[in-house]
Write an enzyme that holds these catalytic residues in place. Sequence first.
Site, PDB file in Angstrom:
ATOM      1  N   LEU A  33      -8.358  56.555   6.099  1.00 64.99           N
ATOM      2  CA  LEU A  33      -7.942  57.899   6.505  1.00 64.99           C
ATOM      3  C   LEU A  33      -8.933  58.544   7.465  1.00 64.99           C
ATOM      4  O   LEU A  33     -10.115  58.708   7.128  1.00 64.99           O
ATOM      5  CB  LEU A  33      -7.799  58.770   5.250  1.00 64.99           C
ATOM      6  CG  LEU A  33      -7.388  60.230   5.488  1.00 64.99           C
ATOM      7  CD1 LEU A  33      -5.976  60.329   6.053  1.00 64.99           C
ATOM      8  CD2 LEU A  33      -7.494  61.034   4.186  1.00 64.99           C
ATOM      9  N   TYR A  34      -8.443  58.873   8.652  1.00 64.32           N
ATOM     10  CA  TYR A  34      -9.121  59.844   9.503  1.00 64.32           C
ATOM     11  C   TYR A  34      -8.393  61.153   9.289  1.00 64.32           C
ATOM     12  O   TYR A  34      -7.157  61.185   9.235  1.00 64.32           O
ATOM     13  CB  TYR A  34      -9.095  59.417  10.978  1.00 64.32           C
ATOM     14  CG  TYR A  34     -10.174  58.416  11.307  1.00 64.32           C
ATOM     15  CD1 TYR A  34     -11.480  58.643  10.916  1.00 64.32           C
ATOM     16  CD2 TYR A  34      -9.892  57.250  12.000  1.00 64.32           C
ATOM     17  CE1 TYR A  34     -12.481  57.732  11.203  1.00 64.32           C
ATOM     18  CE2 TYR A  34     -10.882  56.341  12.301  1.00 64.32           C
ATOM     19  CZ  TYR A  34     -12.187  56.590  11.894  1.00 64.32           C
ATOM     20  OH  TYR A  34     -13.175  55.691  12.175  1.00 64.32           O
TER      21      TYR A  34
ATOM     22  N   ASP B 134     -19.929  46.872   3.853  1.00 61.21           N
ATOM     23  CA  ASP B 134     -19.599  46.143   5.084  1.00 61.21           C
ATOM     24  C   ASP B 134     -20.699  46.371   6.099  1.00 61.21           C
ATOM     25  O   ASP B 134     -21.551  47.238   5.937  1.00 61.21           O
ATOM     26  CB  ASP B 134     -18.220  46.548   5.632  1.00 61.21           C
ATOM     27  CG  ASP B 134     -18.197  47.958   6.234  1.00 61.21           C
ATOM     28  OD1 ASP B 134     -19.136  48.349   6.942  1.00 61.21           O
ATOM     29  OD2 ASP B 134     -17.210  48.687   6.001  1.00 61.21           O
ATOM     30  N   GLY B 135     -20.685  45.537   7.148  1.00 55.49           N
ATOM     31  CA  GLY B 135     -21.665  45.665   8.232  1.00 55.49           C
ATOM     32  C   GLY B 135     -22.508  44.414   8.379  1.00 55.49           C
ATOM     33  O   GLY B 135     -23.351  44.135   7.527  1.00 55.49           O
TER      34      GLY B 135
ATOM     35  N   THR C  23     -12.902  57.849   5.596  1.00 54.36           N
ATOM     36  CA  THR C  23     -14.095  57.494   6.382  1.00 54.36           C
ATOM     37  C   THR C  23     -14.887  58.749   6.691  1.00 54.36           C
ATOM     38  O   THR C  23     -14.343  59.713   7.240  1.00 54.36           O
ATOM     39  CB  THR C  23     -13.680  56.774   7.678  1.00 54.36           C
ATOM     40  OG1 THR C  23     -13.001  55.574   7.318  1.00 54.36           O
ATOM     41  CG2 THR C  23     -14.889  56.425   8.536  1.00 54.36           C
TER      42      THR C  23
ATOM     43  N   HIS D  59     -20.429  51.947   9.554  1.00 55.83           N
ATOM     44  CA  HIS D  59     -19.358  51.775  10.540  1.00 55.83           C
ATOM     45  C   HIS D  59     -19.708  50.657  11.533  1.00 55.83           C
ATOM     46  O   HIS D  59     -19.402  50.729  12.721  1.00 55.83           O
ATOM     47  CB  HIS D  59     -19.134  53.093  11.270  1.00 55.83           C
ATOM     48  CG  HIS D  59     -17.706  53.332  11.667  1.00 55.83           C
ATOM     49  ND1 HIS D  59     -16.864  54.148  10.963  1.00 55.83           N
ATOM     50  CD2 HIS D  59     -16.969  52.882  12.708  1.00 55.83           C
ATOM     51  CE1 HIS D  59     -15.680  54.194  11.556  1.00 55.83           C
ATOM     52  NE2 HIS D  59     -15.719  53.421  12.613  1.00 55.83           N
TER      53      HIS D  59
ATOM     54  N   LYS E 208     -15.734  55.952   2.400  1.00 57.72           N
ATOM     55  CA  LYS E 208     -16.328  54.887   3.233  1.00 57.72           C
ATOM     56  C   LYS E 208     -17.365  55.481   4.169  1.00 57.72           C
ATOM     57  O   LYS E 208     -17.049  56.394   4.939  1.00 57.72           O
ATOM     58  CB  LYS E 208     -15.218  54.205   4.039  1.00 57.72           C
ATOM     59  CG  LYS E 208     -15.698  53.160   5.050  1.00 57.72           C
ATOM     60  CD  LYS E 208     -14.495  52.425   5.643  1.00 57.72           C
ATOM     61  CE  LYS E 208     -14.884  51.342   6.629  1.00 57.72           C
ATOM     62  NZ  LYS E 208     -15.206  51.825   7.961  1.00 57.72           N
TER      63      LYS E 208
ATOM     64  N   SER F  63      -6.223  50.908   9.436  1.00 53.89           N
ATOM     65  CA  SER F  63      -6.785  52.119  10.050  1.00 53.89           C
ATOM     66  C   SER F  63      -5.707  53.184  10.280  1.00 53.89           C
ATOM     67  O   SER F  63      -4.543  52.866  10.529  1.00 53.89           O
ATOM     68  CB  SER F  63      -7.409  51.734  11.398  1.00 53.89           C
ATOM     69  OG  SER F  63      -7.734  52.884  12.123  1.00 53.89           O
TER      70      SER F  63
HETATM   71  C1  LIG Z   1     -13.228  47.838  17.027  1.00 56.77           C
HETATM   72  C2  LIG Z   1     -13.508  48.483  15.709  1.00 56.77           C
HETATM   73  C3  LIG Z   1     -12.697  49.512  15.275  1.00 56.77           C
HETATM   74  C4  LIG Z   1     -12.935  50.119  14.047  1.00 56.77           C
HETATM   75  N1  LIG Z   1     -12.072  51.078  13.613  1.00 56.77           N
HETATM   76  C5  LIG Z   1     -12.279  51.650  12.411  1.00 56.77           C
HETATM   77  C6  LIG Z   1     -11.363  52.611  11.910  1.00 56.77           C
HETATM   78  O1  LIG Z   1     -10.360  52.912  12.529  1.00 56.77           O
HETATM   79  N2  LIG Z   1     -11.653  53.185  10.719  1.00 56.77           N
HETATM   80  C7  LIG Z   1     -12.771  52.870   9.993  1.00 56.77           C
HETATM   81  O2  LIG Z   1     -12.998  53.428   8.930  1.00 56.77           O
HETATM   82  N3  LIG Z   1     -13.622  51.919  10.428  1.00 56.77           N
HETATM   83  C8  LIG Z   1     -13.412  51.313  11.614  1.00 56.77           C
HETATM   84  N4  LIG Z   1     -14.275  50.364  12.048  1.00 56.77           N
HETATM   85  C9  LIG Z   1     -15.434  49.971  11.201  1.00 56.77           C
HETATM   86  C10 LIG Z   1     -15.093  48.810  10.250  1.00 56.77           C
HETATM   87  O3  LIG Z   1     -14.164  49.193   9.285  1.00 56.77           O
HETATM   88  C11 LIG Z   1     -16.330  48.290   9.532  1.00 56.77           C
HETATM   89  O4  LIG Z   1     -16.966  49.354   8.871  1.00 56.77           O
HETATM   90  C12 LIG Z   1     -17.326  47.588  10.458  1.00 56.77           C
HETATM   91  O5  LIG Z   1     -16.683  46.945  11.512  1.00 56.77           O
HETATM   92  C13 LIG Z   1     -18.139  46.573   9.663  1.00 56.77           C
HETATM   93  O6  LIG Z   1     -19.108  45.982  10.447  1.00 56.77           O
HETATM   94  P1  LIG Z   1     -18.931  44.546  11.162  1.00 56.77           P
HETATM   95  O7  LIG Z   1     -18.050  44.766  12.336  1.00 56.77           O
HETATM   96  O8  LIG Z   1     -20.334  44.206  11.542  1.00 56.77           O
HETATM   97  O9  LIG Z   1     -18.351  43.580  10.172  1.00 56.77           O
HETATM   98  C14 LIG Z   1     -14.036  49.709  13.261  1.00 56.77           C
HETATM   99  C15 LIG Z   1     -14.845  48.665  13.690  1.00 56.77           C
HETATM  100  C16 LIG Z   1     -14.578  48.036  14.892  1.00 56.77           C
HETATM  101  C17 LIG Z   1     -15.464  46.899  15.310  1.00 56.77           C
HETATM  102  C1  LIG Z   2     -13.014  56.281  16.578  1.00 57.52           C
HETATM  103  C2  LIG Z   2     -11.786  55.724  15.998  1.00 57.52           C
HETATM  104  C3  LIG Z   2     -10.563  56.084  16.798  1.00 57.52           C
HETATM  105  C4  LIG Z   2     -11.759  54.268  15.708  1.00 57.52           C
HETATM  106  C5  LIG Z   2     -12.983  53.769  15.026  1.00 57.52           C
HETATM  107  O1  LIG Z   2     -13.248  54.044  13.890  1.00 57.52           O
HETATM  108  C6  LIG Z   2     -13.898  52.916  15.754  1.00 57.52           C
HETATM  109  O2  LIG Z   2     -13.655  52.626  16.925  1.00 57.52           O
HETATM  110  O3  LIG Z   2     -14.933  52.529  15.174  1.00 57.52           O
END
Ligand SMILES: Cc1cc2nc3c(=O)[nH]c(=O)nc-3n(C[C@H](O)[C@H](O)[C@H](O)COP(=O)(O)O)c2cc1C
Ligand SMILES: CC(C)CC(=O)C(=O)O
Length: 411
Positions: free
Chosen positions: A181-182, A339-340, A208, A308, A284, A159
């Site tokens: 990338l954010y 994913d998800g 993302t 997400h 993404k 991330s």
């Molecule tokens: C705590 C947490 C933080 C995340 N942070 C990011 C992130 O920084 N960037 C991003 O693209 N996705 C982020 N995601 C989303 C994950 O990459 C992914 O899309 C998602 O968790 C998939 O679903 P799942 O948790 O049910 O497996 C985050 C997910 C969680 C649970």
């Molecule tokens: C909002 C971001 C800082 C992190 C993220 O992608 C998340 O928490 O799902």
Amino acid sequence: MKTFRPERTQRRRILRAFAALPIAGLPLTTLLGALARAHAEPAAVSDAALTAAAQILNVMDFEPLAKATLPPAHFAYLATGADDDQTVRLNHEAFSHYQIRSRRLIDVSHADLSTQVFGQPWTCPIYLSAVGSMRAFHPDGELAVARAAGAKSALMMLSTVATTSIEDAIAARGTPVWQQLYTTDDWSITQAIVRRAERAGSSAIVLTVDNLTGRNNETLERAKRVDTRDCAQCHVSDFAGYTRRKPMLAGLDLSHATELSPLNMSWDFFARLRGVVSGKLIIKGIVTAEDAALAVRHGADGIVVSNHGGRDEETLRPSIDCLPEVVAAVKRRVPVFVDGGIRRGTDVFKALALGATGVGIGRPYVWGLAAFGQSGVEAVIDLLTRELRQIMRQAGTPTIAAITPEHVIHG
Ligand SMILES: Cc1cc2nc3c(=O)[nH]c(=O)nc-3n(C[C@H](O)[C@H](O)[C@H](O)COP(=O)(O)O)c2cc1C
Ligand SMILES: CC(C)CC(=O)C(=O)O
């Protein structure tokens, strides 16, 4: 919560419980260390947490352990999503609407989980998706995850708001990671992150696009009312908070940026980004055929179907249900990932049958991380891999390429 220090006989009991576990390689010291952290008392563990640890049969069994280990607000940040968390739940539940059509009398004595992505060999199609702020879940954070990814030859997506730099993550994994990338609303920051990631050896930038500034996470807000500790890592909800102490943003002038994922991001931005990314550019957060076609037209090298993990918007549309239309629109021009809600080897199998090239997990490996550090992440990968191998054999598909749309039906 009741705690106890294991005496000799208790240790033997724990060891016996561990010997019965289907996952190899979670040593007692790891268990005790991880659980002791939860109580900030060396070698003191709670009965409840220990019982949960002894019952690990699948990746979901790690969740109560993570909950027992983490401060309430950190766990809420990890577990929850937008509005009523329905999309979070549906992401997983939706897999039960797809059934597997197994074929018989096929030699499956050699089940080969390896595949190729962008011409590179992957030992298994499961990858670790981007999760920010991982030191909020374990002191070793992304380093532990990168080491586990290296040990299991799994791809890791780092991330932008990781608590470890890409250079350190790559050193820990031993091979490159993908850089998520954010963007921020300051182009120079975007450019700097891309340059740094590519210089470090990252072969792909993953933009993302589904996490616009301003999510509504009520469960987390409620948890924060009870757990009022200051958090330097994760459950903050403004730009200054999210970007605080994040190595990928260190040294950059953030004074002109106010948003992490700006509301005015458009396809023009994507086109501009395409112009500066020299490696693969993956997008993404795509959930429709229309956007998948636009992504390919704008030069995306890969697409991640994702909502997400239900964290940003309560669409009630599980990502596995979005996959078929994206795959159809892409027409094999670029790989499609998803994913998800992936919690079982059968979920991975169904996603592959519906056309995914790779399948991402988020929360499951973080549950493992929170409970046991690197060993927990490895155990999560092992469990999913084992389950995938099992269903591949059952379904008569000895290779990943053998898994086709004929192996799944929506009912
Ligand atoms: C705590 C947490 C933080 C995340 N942070 C990011 C992130 O920084 N960037 C991003 O693209 N996705 C982020 N995601 C989303 C994950 O990459 C992914 O899309 C998602 O968790 C998939 O679903 P799942 O948790 O049910 O497996 C985050 C997910 C969680 C649970
Ligand atoms: C909002 C971001 C800082 C992190 C993220 O992608 C998340 O928490 O799902």
